[in-house]
Design a protein around this motif. Structure first.
Motif, short mmCIF file in Angstrom:
data_model
loop_
_atom_site.label_atom_id
_atom_site.label_comp_id
_atom_site.label_asym_id
_atom_site.label_seq_id
_atom_site.Cartn_x
_atom_site.Cartn_y
_atom_site.Cartn_z
N VAL A 1 12.34 6.13 -4.82
CA VAL A 1 12.38 7.83 -4.49
C VAL A 1 12.13 8.05 -2.83
O VAL A 1 12.55 8.81 -2.71
CB VAL A 1 11.19 8.05 -5.18
CG1 VAL A 1 11.56 8.03 -6.85
CG2 VAL A 1 9.85 7.80 -5.19
N TYR A 2 11.45 7.07 -2.09
CA TYR A 2 11.33 7.03 -0.84
C TYR A 2 12.75 7.68 -0.29
O TYR A 2 12.56 8.49 0.91
CB TYR A 2 10.59 6.14 -0.17
CG TYR A 2 9.29 6.05 -0.10
CD1 TYR A 2 8.47 7.28 0.12
CD2 TYR A 2 8.40 4.91 -0.18
CE1 TYR A 2 6.89 7.31 0.06
CE2 TYR A 2 7.10 4.82 -0.11
CZ TYR A 2 6.25 5.99 -0.16
OH TYR A 2 5.05 6.08 -0.01
N CYS B 1 3.57 1.70 -1.63
CA CYS B 1 4.01 1.90 -3.07
C CYS B 1 3.62 3.03 -3.97
O CYS B 1 2.19 3.26 -3.98
CB CYS B 1 4.05 0.84 -4.02
SG CYS B 1 5.03 1.11 -5.48
N LEU B 2 4.39 4.16 -4.23
CA LEU B 2 3.76 5.13 -4.84
C LEU B 2 3.51 4.99 -6.39
O LEU B 2 2.78 5.76 -6.97
CB LEU B 2 4.65 6.43 -4.93
CG LEU B 2 5.03 7.08 -3.44
CD1 LEU B 2 6.25 7.83 -3.70
CD2 LEU B 2 4.00 7.71 -3.13
N PHE B 3 4.05 3.79 -7.01
CA PHE B 3 3.63 3.59 -8.45
C PHE B 3 4.28 4.68 -9.37
O PHE B 3 3.49 5.26 -10.20
CB PHE B 3 2.06 2.98 -8.62
CG PHE B 3 1.70 2.05 -7.78
CD1 PHE B 3 1.96 0.81 -7.80
CD2 PHE B 3 0.71 2.63 -6.74
CE1 PHE B 3 1.66 -0.10 -6.99
CE2 PHE B 3 0.14 1.66 -5.74
CZ PHE B 3 0.73 0.34 -5.91
N CYS B 4 5.68 4.71 -8.97
CA CYS B 4 6.35 5.67 -9.81
C CYS B 4 6.07 5.43 -11.27
O CYS B 4 6.14 4.39 -11.95
CB CYS B 4 7.66 5.93 -9.33
SG CYS B 4 8.20 6.10 -7.59
N PHE B 5 6.15 6.69 -12.26
CA PHE B 5 6.30 6.52 -13.58
C PHE B 5 7.68 6.18 -14.04
O PHE B 5 8.61 6.50 -13.19
CB PHE B 5 5.73 7.87 -14.10
CG PHE B 5 6.03 8.08 -15.41
CD1 PHE B 5 5.07 7.24 -16.46
CD2 PHE B 5 7.09 8.54 -16.25
CE1 PHE B 5 5.08 7.09 -17.89
CE2 PHE B 5 7.40 8.49 -17.44
CZ PHE B 5 6.26 8.00 -18.41
N ASP B 6 7.65 5.21 -14.72
CA ASP B 6 9.05 4.90 -15.16
C ASP B 6 10.19 4.74 -14.13
O ASP B 6 11.20 5.30 -13.93
CB ASP B 6 9.66 6.04 -16.08
CG ASP B 6 10.95 5.68 -17.05
OD1 ASP B 6 11.21 4.35 -17.20
OD2 ASP B 6 11.67 6.64 -17.48
N ALA B 7 9.60 3.71 -13.25
CA ALA B 7 10.14 3.49 -11.72
C ALA B 7 11.67 3.34 -11.90
O ALA B 7 12.14 2.32 -12.48
CB ALA B 7 9.23 2.48 -11.20
N PRO B 8 12.38 3.89 -10.99
CA PRO B 8 13.88 3.73 -10.89
C PRO B 8 14.06 2.43 -10.27
O PRO B 8 15.05 2.05 -10.67
CB PRO B 8 14.11 4.90 -9.77
CG PRO B 8 13.04 6.10 -9.98
CD PRO B 8 11.72 5.05 -10.17
N SER C 1 0.75 -1.27 0.15
CA SER C 1 0.04 -0.21 0.08
C SER C 1 0.83 1.25 0.02
O SER C 1 0.47 2.36 -0.34
CB SER C 1 -0.88 0.20 1.22
OG SER C 1 -1.92 -0.90 1.25
N ARG D 1 1.37 -3.75 -7.30
CA ARG D 1 0.09 -3.34 -7.37
C ARG D 1 -0.82 -4.71 -7.63
O ARG D 1 -1.75 -4.67 -6.94
CB ARG D 1 -0.27 -2.80 -8.69
CG ARG D 1 -1.30 -1.48 -8.62
CD ARG D 1 -1.36 -0.64 -9.91
NE ARG D 1 -2.46 -0.10 -9.77
CZ ARG D 1 -2.48 1.08 -9.35
NH1 ARG D 1 -1.43 1.85 -8.80
NH2 ARG D 1 -3.58 2.10 -9.17
#
Lengths: 442, 463
Positions: free
Chosen positions: A98-99, A36-43, A34, A59
């Motif tokens: 990214v956190y 997880c930010l679901f980053c775009f183009d995730a690092p 829950s 997800r």
């Protein structure tokens, strides 16, 4: 007083070698997924050598599709469960989360990954299968991460695959060389059995390929040969006294430990020579086996060690003491190891130089050499046209893994000189594609 | 310290926090426990006709790992004997004379209404709340929301009640209606002293994917229930505002809907509520949440210099306008504060796919860049950004110009044709449709290992 008392039973062994990344329960997986930010183009994806679509599988876990999550993982990496546990996630996916930039604890990607895959393994979910037989055969030498990954991918492409393994268990260093607190033997072997059941490749154990005749048989019997042979024994130090009893190689020591658990003998006072991740493992393991004191001796400064910082922290955390800027000159003793004679070193214009007259003997009753693994130079020289580079690594096409002998392909430690399970798994998948490309064109 | 006490249409309460008529107010035991914990009042679980309940009564909407962000129930009014409830009301009032005990009522005939109002008064209730809102079970019997949805019937019943009521009468309204001010005005015409809103919203909170039945499941079947919890607050706030702003309603309002923290309560108060009622939060966390609510409210009042609740009841109402009265010259654009950005790029993908393609990515950095010319100031990027104050919406107009749609309409300055030059999006840049194809395939599609093309087996199959 030692950090740990010597384990005398399987139960005590598992207590001393408790899993660093223990299995998540469903609630923990829900909470963690829950976050997880679901980053775009995730690092995290970019940081994963096998390019697992991490936000996607997280997800899927979060929406209650654990099986789908396992599928996402296995589509990218056949060692999905093992990698979740043994990967240095701190410097890969989790290090890229990214956190970290927000000073928030990164997502525990490794544990989430193993959560999904282990469930699929235990429930024997049929997620993968062999492709339509194409009538061609590939031999694989070595059932390690590279060999097994290549076997899976080749089976998916329709090849008949025979794996030849010198030892009696699959997964290579995953079961023989990784620290026991990273993954248990049972867990490794369960994933291997799961893969083999779905893909149906054959593995011939205790079948080392060593001679010209062995190789010739493979060359005649198979359309292509994949070398997943990894590396050899611990490098010799070429120091006087190295042959003394209780002076052992780290790779051999860890293999003992993985196979024999608490029956592995360790000294009361252990000196580990080396500054890489294997040295950290061997030092931690000695401490967890109940050694009174463990010294990690490295010829340069602490900051120059090749080991990941978290691995050194782990060793320090179990009582390992560092001894830096010292070079071993002799293993002293009378039949058995009684100490290591060191000479102090200093850096001079970037070069390690010994300090004359600074010799001293550090007493100990066991020495573990974690000074790298030898290349399998002799074996490789038996293969016609096969080239190795200056460091003994097999020269191969970066994309296809094809060696300078076109019938041979390779991946893993034999090619990259020694890296993580995930690197071998990812490269082998690519090499299997390389084999397919080569044989399809033929 | 500020004074939290209220006098709501004649009902006195040490603070504005009341428990709504619901399971938490089912018994004297619960109400006493709540008052002991610090609640100011309680609206007793509705007394009325005899009912029988089913087992399996509540359903929940969870969001990721957060439980009960929405909640529904198919429970009916009190199924305890009327005499027990009345006796316990009396007992609570004796023990807590300064707390508010309101009897929620629901019966059918004029005589029944007269009887139950009198009995409630005799038991010592401080007020009466008429339950015209229950959207399940009771409405099928011509009560609850069946009344709330018919303003004339509602008015008639209020009139019956007022014939005998000696204590303040609150009418609880249902949100299951197009215009909530209609029943609100009917309540006023009938002579009610106050209104409370909202009751629960007709709902199905979810469907079991294995049993193919809606939650909560009763022996493999389900029914629509009444929705409440944090998720309904926005609906409640809007209806509250509608009633509070309406010139013909002019009644004290008890705000209900999604109140869980002091902040939620303050929002209700700012939009016109002068008491607030709580149910789901108490059902989720117990009566102890009152301590956070009163302390938060008190601190807010200290910070703002408010001495009583009435200093800020309806304080936000003047700022809630019709859309046509908003200033069309006001202009904000997004501003990404690079030093705070963690590079998740959620703003980029949200704007790219869900808004106006006003954010771009640059090579060598994960910090996106606003294309100011394309930014319409919609706020989306700042809403999805996980970092506090990383994306701010900064004002770009100088604050001197002011024109509304209404003024433009009156000045004949509005677009009237499809290709009118005055239309808002006329000169707004949008990419060519085909530019979308394959644009981010390398990024959004699965990881590197899966970028292998699908391989077809081409060679002949030999033995």
């Amino acid at each position: 007083m030692a950090e740990y008392s010597t384990p005398t039973s399987e139960q005590e062994f598992h207590a001393n070698f408790a899993q660093l990344k223990p299995r998540m329960n469903a609630s923990e997986a829900l909470f963690e997924s829950s976050r997880c930010l679901f980053c775009f183009d995730a690092p995290c994806i970019q940081a994963c050598p096998s390019g697992i679509d991490i936000p996607q599988f997280i997800r899927q876990i979060n929406s209650g599709n654990d099986t789908g999550a396992a599928r996402t993982i296995y589509e990218a990496n056949y060692f999905g469960n093992a990698c979740g546990k043994v990967c240095p996630t701190e410097v890969l996916c989790e290090g890229a989360c990214v956190y970290n930039l927000q000073d928030v604890k990164p997502i525990e990607i490794g544990r989430l990954q193993s959560f999904a895959t282990r469930k699929a393994i235990e429930e024997e979910k049929p997620l993968m299968q062999a492709g339509i037989p194409n009538g061609r055969k590939v031999a694989i030498v070595g059932a390690g991460p590279a060999g097994i990954s290549a076997a899976c991918e080749l089976r998916a492409l329709g090849y008949e695959v025979d794996v030849f393994e010198a030892k009696d268990q699959p997964s290579g260093l995953t079961v023989y060389g990784v620290a026991p607190y990273k993954i248990t033997n049972e867990e490794v072997l369960a994933e291997m059995a799961y893969l083999q059941k779905q893909f149906g490749y054959s593995v011939q154990y205790n079948s080392p390929i060593t001679s010209q005749a062995d190789l010739q048989a493979l060359e005649e019997g198979y359309d292509a040969i994949f070398l997943g042979i990894g590396l050899g024994r611990t490098n010799a130090l070429l120091l006087p006294g190295e042959e003394r009893e209780n002076c052992v190689g780290a790779v051999e020591f860890i293999e003992q430990l993985r196979m024999n658990h608490h029956a592995t003998t360790v000294g009361r006072k252990v000196i580990v020579l080396g500054g890489g991740n294997t040295a950290m493992d061997a030092a931690s393991e000695s401490s967890r086996l109940g050694a009174d004191s463990v010294i990690l001796a490295y010829r340069r400064g602490k900051e120059d060690m090749g080991a990941y910082e978290f691995e050194y922290d782990l060793a320090k955390g179990v009582g390992v003491k560092g001894l830096f800027n010292v070079a071993p000159v002799e293993i002293v003793g009378n039949g058995k190891v009684e100490g290591v004679k060191f000479i102090r070193t200093a850096l001079h214009e970037g070069q390690v130089q010994t300090v004359p007259g600074s010799e001293f003997v550090e007493p100990c009753d066991m020495v573990i050499k974690a000074t790298g693994q030898a290349k399998q130079t002799h074996f490789l020289s038996l293969i016609g046209g096969l080239k190795t580079d200056g460091k003994g690594r097999i020269v191969a096409d970066e994309r296809t893994g094809q060696t300078t002998n076109p019938q041979y392909f390779t991946s893993g430690d034999a090619r990259n000189g020694g890296a993580e399970v995930v690197n071998a798994a990812a490269e082998a998948k690519a090499a299997a594609r390389g084999i397919h490309e080569y044989l399809s064109r033929k | 310290m500020p004074d939290l006490s209220i006098n709501f249409a004649g009902i006195k309460s040490p603070n504005p926090f009341w428990l709504a008529s619901a399971p938490p107010t089912n018994s004297g035991y619960q109400v006493m426990k709540a008052f002991d914990a610090g609640w100011g009042g309680a609206v007793w679980k509705t007394l009325g006709v005899p009912v029988v309940n089913v087992s399996s009564r509540y359903g929940s909407v969870n969001y990721r790992d957060k439980r009960m962000m929405g909640f529904n129930n198919i429970e009916l009014i009190s199924d305890r004997p009327l005499s027990d409830n009345l006796r316990e009301i009396e007992e609570v009032k004796k023990r807590f004379p300064n707390h508010a005990v309101i009897a929620s009522l629901m019966v059918q005939s004029r005589q029944e209404w007269h009887d139950i109002v009198r009995q409630s008064q005799e038991a010592g209730a401080d007020g009466i709340e008429l339950n015209f809102g229950c959207p399940h079970g009771m409405c099928e019997r011509g009560m609850g929301s069946a009344v709330g949805q018919e303003p004339e019937v509602l008015q008639t019943i209020v009139e019956w009640v007022m014939e005998v009521a000696k204590i303040p009468v609150i009418v609880k309204l249902t949100p299951n209606i197009s215009d909530i001010t209609e029943p609100a005005m009917a309540a006023r015409r009938g002579g009610a002293d106050a209104i409370s809103l909202i009751n629960t919203i007709q709902s199905i909170v979810g469907v079991d994917l294995d049993l193919f039945a809606p939650y909560p499941i009763v022996d493999g079947k389900g029914s629509n229930g009444g929705y409440c919890g944090p998720a309904v607050k926005p609906i409640a706030l809007n209806m509250l505002k509608n009633c509070a702003q309406h010139p013909d309603v002019r009644l004290p309002i008890s705000g209900i809907g999604g109140i869980e923290t002091w902040r939620d309560a303050v929002e209700h108060i700012l939009l016109g509520a002068s008491s607030v009622q709580v149910c789901t939060a108490a059902m989720h966390y117990g009566f102890g949440i009152i301590r956070e609510m009163t302390s938060g409210l008190e601190q807010y009042m200290v910070d703002k210099g408010f001495n009583t609740i009435y200093d800020f009841v309806g304080k936000a109402l003047p700022n809630v306008l019709h859309w046509e009265d908003l200033n069309m010259k006001y202009k904000v654009t997004a501003n990404i504060h690079e030093e705070k950005c963690i590079g998740c790029q959620l703003c980029y993908t949200a704007c790219e796919d869900g808004a106006h393609q006003a954010i771009k990515l640059n090579a060598g950095t994960r910090v996106p860049e606003i294309i100011e010319a394309n930014c319409v100031g919609c706020n989306l990027c700042s809403l999805v950004c996980p970092v506090e104050d990383c994306i701010t919406m900064d004002r770009k107009d100088d604050g001197t110009a002011h024109v509304t749609w209404k003024e433009r309409t009156e000045a004949n300055d509005i677009p009237t044709e499809f290709n009118d030059e005055k239309a808002g999006g006329r000169h707004h840049w949008v990419p060519e449709p085909a530019a979308a194809l394959g644009k981010e395939k390398h990024k959004t599609l699965p990881g590197k290992a899966r970028q292998f093309e699908k391989v077809t087996v081409t060679q002949e199959v030999t033995e």
